[in-house]
Design a protein around this motif. Structure first.
Motif, short mmCIF file in Angstrom:
data_model
loop_
_atom_site.label_atom_id
_atom_site.label_comp_id
_atom_site.label_asym_id
_atom_site.label_seq_id
_atom_site.Cartn_x
_atom_site.Cartn_y
_atom_site.Cartn_z
N PRO A 78 0.78 -1.24 0.00
CA PRO A 78 0.00 0.00 0.00
C PRO A 78 0.81 1.28 0.00
N TYR A 79 2.04 1.20 0.48
CA TYR A 79 2.84 2.41 0.61
C TYR A 79 4.32 2.03 0.62
N VAL A 80 5.08 2.67 -0.25
CA VAL A 80 6.52 2.44 -0.31
C VAL A 80 7.20 3.63 0.37
N PRO A 81 7.82 3.41 1.53
CA PRO A 81 8.45 4.53 2.25
C PRO A 81 9.72 5.00 1.55
N ASP A 82 10.05 6.25 1.79
CA ASP A 82 11.32 6.73 1.24
C ASP A 82 12.46 6.25 2.15
N GLU A 101 4.93 0.99 -10.02
CA GLU A 101 4.40 -0.03 -9.10
C GLU A 101 3.96 0.59 -7.79
N ALA A 102 4.76 1.52 -7.27
CA ALA A 102 4.40 2.19 -6.02
C ALA A 102 3.12 2.98 -6.18
N ALA A 103 2.96 3.66 -7.32
CA ALA A 103 1.75 4.44 -7.57
C ALA A 103 0.54 3.54 -7.70
N ALA A 104 0.70 2.39 -8.35
CA ALA A 104 -0.41 1.44 -8.50
C ALA A 104 -0.85 0.91 -7.13
N SER A 106 -0.48 2.41 -4.29
CA SER A 106 -1.09 3.53 -3.58
C SER A 106 -2.54 3.73 -4.01
N ARG A 107 -2.82 3.54 -5.29
CA ARG A 107 -4.20 3.68 -5.78
C ARG A 107 -5.11 2.59 -5.20
N VAL A 108 -4.61 1.37 -5.15
CA VAL A 108 -5.40 0.28 -4.56
C VAL A 108 -5.66 0.56 -3.08
N ALA A 109 -4.63 1.04 -2.38
CA ALA A 109 -4.76 1.35 -0.95
C ALA A 109 -5.80 2.44 -0.71
#
Length: 200
Positions: A78-82, A101-104, A106-109
């Motif tokens: 759901p979230y990729v931390p920096d 992939e991170a954006a995808a 995030s959209r599902v989350a």
């Protein structure tokens, strides 16, 4: 005051191909027995086979309750931390995740929260819903209910058919009633899906 009761459960134990094992079927059946006395209105499940099979197994104990797929419950990050907020113990886990992939994820989350973490409007009836999903979506919903920073989803893990309950009430913050409760499982079926060195 209207209340939305969400009962979140990770699917039963699965094999390396993502298919439910016999032990996973037993876990799901025991969870179904535990939920049998509730006025459940809907059983939602991830589109992945291990969650589909778990949902249908537990549904045998909730006759007449509709069982349906919810795409938002799919297993996803759901979230990729920096790098600055990433705990050392997770170093390397996100290697290879690109921005798309991170954006995808995030959209599902966001869709997951929009659909299932919604507080009922005044005058709505109370509702009881069972969500059969995966460890990461459960962690994301719990993190949101606790209003914790996004990175904190990494610190929440669920065992197979561990039961989590969140209440959403009109005019109030969400309430985490229980997290990863396995009291419906005998000792030999507890803590599957959790890394061995973390099991008590």
């Amino acid at each position: 005051m209207a209340t939305r009761h969400l009962y979140l459960a990770r699917h039963g134990a699965a094999d390396a191909f993502g298919e439910l094992k016999e032990s996973g079927r037993r876990q799901a059946a025991l969870l179904g027995g535990r939920l049998a006395g509730l006025p459940v209105g809907n059983i939602w499940h991830s589109p992945l086979p291990r969650a589909v099979a778990s949902a249908h197994e537990l549904a045998r104990y909730l006759p007449g309750v509709p069982v349906a797929e919810a795409a938002e419950l799919v297993d996803h990050v759901p979230y990729v931390p920096d790098e600055a907020e990433l705990p050392r113990s997770w170093a390397g886990f996100f290697d290879g995740y690109d921005e798309a992939e991170a954006a995808a994820g995030s959209r599902v989350a966001a869709a997951l929260l929009d659909r299932f973490a919604r507080v009922p409007e005044p005058g709505w009836p109370d509702s009881y819903e069972v969500l059969v999903t995966h460890a990461y979506p459960i962690a994301w919903l719990v993190r949101d209910a606790l209003q914790a920073p996004p990175v904190r989803w990494l610190s929440l893990d669920s065992a197979n058919t561990g039961l989590t309950m969140i209440e959403y009430r009109t005019g109030l913050a969400p309430t985490l009633v229980m997290f990863n409760d396995m009291s419906h499982l005998p000792t030999d079926l507890r803590w599957t899906g959790v890394r061995a060195n973390a099991r008590p």
